[in-house]
Design an enzyme around this catalytic site. Structure first.
Site, PDB file in Angstrom:
ATOM      1  N   HIS A   1       0.862  -1.327  -0.101  1.00  0.00           N
ATOM      2  CA  HIS A   1      -0.103  -0.111  -0.104  1.00  0.00           C
ATOM      3  C   HIS A   1       1.125   1.236   0.010  1.00  0.00           C
ATOM      4  O   HIS A   1       1.862   1.423   0.812  1.00  0.00           O
ATOM      5  CB  HIS A   1      -0.839   0.074   1.059  1.00  0.00           C
TER       6      HIS A   1
ATOM      7  N   GLY B   1      -7.481  19.447  -7.081  1.00  0.00           N
ATOM      8  CA  GLY B   1      -6.298  19.505  -6.001  1.00  0.00           C
ATOM      9  C   GLY B   1      -6.314  20.843  -5.478  1.00  0.00           C
ATOM     10  O   GLY B   1      -5.481  21.066  -4.352  1.00  0.00           O
TER      11      GLY B   1
ATOM     12  N   LYS C   1     -18.185   2.278 -16.264  1.00  0.00           N
ATOM     13  CA  LYS C   1     -17.009   3.147 -16.634  1.00  0.00           C
ATOM     14  C   LYS C   1     -16.181   2.992 -15.757  1.00  0.00           C
ATOM     15  O   LYS C   1     -14.863   2.776 -15.968  1.00  0.00           O
ATOM     16  CB  LYS C   1     -17.320   4.581 -16.765  1.00  0.00           C
TER      17      LYS C   1
ATOM     18  N   ASP D   1      -6.393  13.220  -8.048  1.00  0.00           N
ATOM     19  CA  ASP D   1      -5.943  12.000  -7.085  1.00  0.00           C
ATOM     20  C   ASP D   1      -7.378  11.514  -6.606  1.00  0.00           C
ATOM     21  O   ASP D   1      -7.997  11.930  -6.030  1.00  0.00           O
ATOM     22  CB  ASP D   1      -5.226  12.461  -5.977  1.00  0.00           C
ATOM     23  N   MET D   2      -7.702  10.102  -7.477  1.00  0.00           N
ATOM     24  CA  MET D   2      -9.010   9.715  -7.183  1.00  0.00           C
ATOM     25  C   MET D   2      -8.943   8.054  -7.307  1.00  0.00           C
ATOM     26  O   MET D   2      -8.179   7.619  -7.581  1.00  0.00           O
ATOM     27  CB  MET D   2      -9.973   9.933  -8.510  1.00  0.00           C
ATOM     28  N   ALA D   3      -9.902   7.579  -6.351  1.00  0.00           N
ATOM     29  CA  ALA D   3     -10.147   6.321  -6.494  1.00  0.00           C
ATOM     30  C   ALA D   3     -11.169   5.923  -7.638  1.00  0.00           C
ATOM     31  O   ALA D   3     -11.876   6.980  -8.179  1.00  0.00           O
ATOM     32  CB  ALA D   3     -10.452   5.420  -5.141  1.00  0.00           C
TER      33      ALA D   3
END
Length: 364
Positions: free
Chosen positions: A131, A323, A241, A189-191
């Site tokens: 991680h 951001g 998606k 910055d994304m999951a």
């Protein structure tokens, strides 16, 4: 208000508001006392505290106890050599040796940026990692060097394929950092899930419900119960998606690099028999190969300025770029201090006392 009057405490008298740098030093000392080399301990502590500064508490110092436990159970090797297994002019494969994800990630980031300076662009894959925190941590390092960096990582199974019930893929994150001259940098910055699973973990720790649509229980039913969600699965952002993007990241980070993929990326909270074998990808671009940096920065400044000048929907005060909220939050928390949940502060304080360290010394 004087700093001394801002010293928040929980019911047991443990501080809950902390100076970010002192907290980082405390976390670094914890890892050093647990046997992590000083430089590696600094990288891990920095990556965790930076997540808190950006308001991403799910990837912040809340991860310290599980990281320490994985050291204790020899699931992470903090002394492992990080090797470049294969390399060409513009591609490389890094073998993390099962060291900490943040330590491996910094090594791969530096390699990708150095290679891109020579070749114009570089693609660096990583296997046998763990991680690695937030992608923003690495993107900011590229922005400091006036370069563009895309970061991807796979993760253990927390998300079902579209049409499925059982978790098969991770919330595989994607981050992109772009310098923007005098403007706030672009930092996505994304999951690939509706929400990072870490946020559900934090909600469960606080005993709070989660919004409907974040996750399903183990039977595939929508739930607002954080504990039930952790037993079930989080949902992909944008339905099919998001599922497709997550698969793409898993293919690049896992299948291509030789790391784990799908069900072969091990859960750091549940699997105490095997290393995680997480895979990452870092794609670096040297802006100067396309135009002078000054011209690019001027174009980015104009681009962002024009976005912000667009007509606003009712009730919207300002149009933001990815951001920007996190950038402002960082500046704010460096001034005001990082507030941790009382339960987490107690846990960190208890761990620190085992090594003769006082969390109170980091209080704001």
């Amino acid at each position: 208000m004087p700093r001394s009057s801002r010293r928040d405490v929980n019911g047991l008298g443990v501080p809950t508001r902390f100076d970010w740098l002192k907290l980082q030093q405390f976390i670094q000392r914890l890892f050093m006392e647990a046997g992590v080399p000083e430089r590696n301990a600094l990288i891990v502590a920095e990556s965790l505290v930076q997540a808190n500064l950006r308001g991403v508490d799910s990837h912040g110092v809340v991860r310290t106890p599980i990281y320490l436990e994985r050291i204790r159970r020899k699931m992470v090797d903090p002394y492992a050599e990080i090797a470049v297994a294969m390399q060409s002019e513009s591609t490389a494969l890094v073998d993390g040796g099962n060291n900490f994800g943040a330590v491996v990630g910094v090594r791969a980031t530096d390699l990708a940026l150095d290679m891109a300076k020579k070749a114009g662009a570089a693609f660096v894959g990583v296997k046998r990692s763990n991680h690695f925190g937030t992608g923003a941590y690495y993107a900011l390092k590229a922005i400091e060097r006036n370069m563009i960096l895309m970061i991807m990582s796979n993760a253990s199974q927390t998300m079902p394929p579209t049409g499925g019930v059982r978790p098969f893929i991770g919330t595989n994150p994607l981050a992109v950092g772009v310098p923007a001259g005098k403007a706030t940098p672009f930092l996505l910055d994304m999951a690939t899930s509706v929400v990072a699973r870490g946020k559900i973990i934090v909600a469960a720790q606080k005993g709070q419900p989660i919004p409907l649509g974040w996750a399903v229980d183990k039977h595939g039913n929508p739930t607002t119960d954080a504990e039930a969600a952790l037993e079930g699965a989080v949902l992909p952002v944008g339905g099919a998606k998001g599922y497709g993007i997550s698969l793409m990241i898993d293919i690049l980070c896992g299948v291509l690099t030789g790391a784990g993929y799908g069900r072969y990326v091990n859960n750091m909270y549940e699997n105490w028999e095997e290393p995680q074998n997480v895979g990452h990808v870092f794609v670096a671009i040297d802006i100067s190969r396309f135009m002078p940096l000054e011209r690019f920065e001027a174009r980015m400044e104009q681009y962002i300025r024009e976005i912000k000048q667009e007509p606003k929907a009712p009730g919207v005060e300002e149009i933001l770029i990815p951001g920007e909220i996190e950038h402002r939050r960082t500046l704010e928390l460096k001034r005001e201090g990082i507030v941790l949940p009382g339960k987490l502060a107690e846990e960190l304080d208890a761990i620190g006392r085992e090594y003769g360290l006082r969390l109170a010394d980091a209080a704001f």
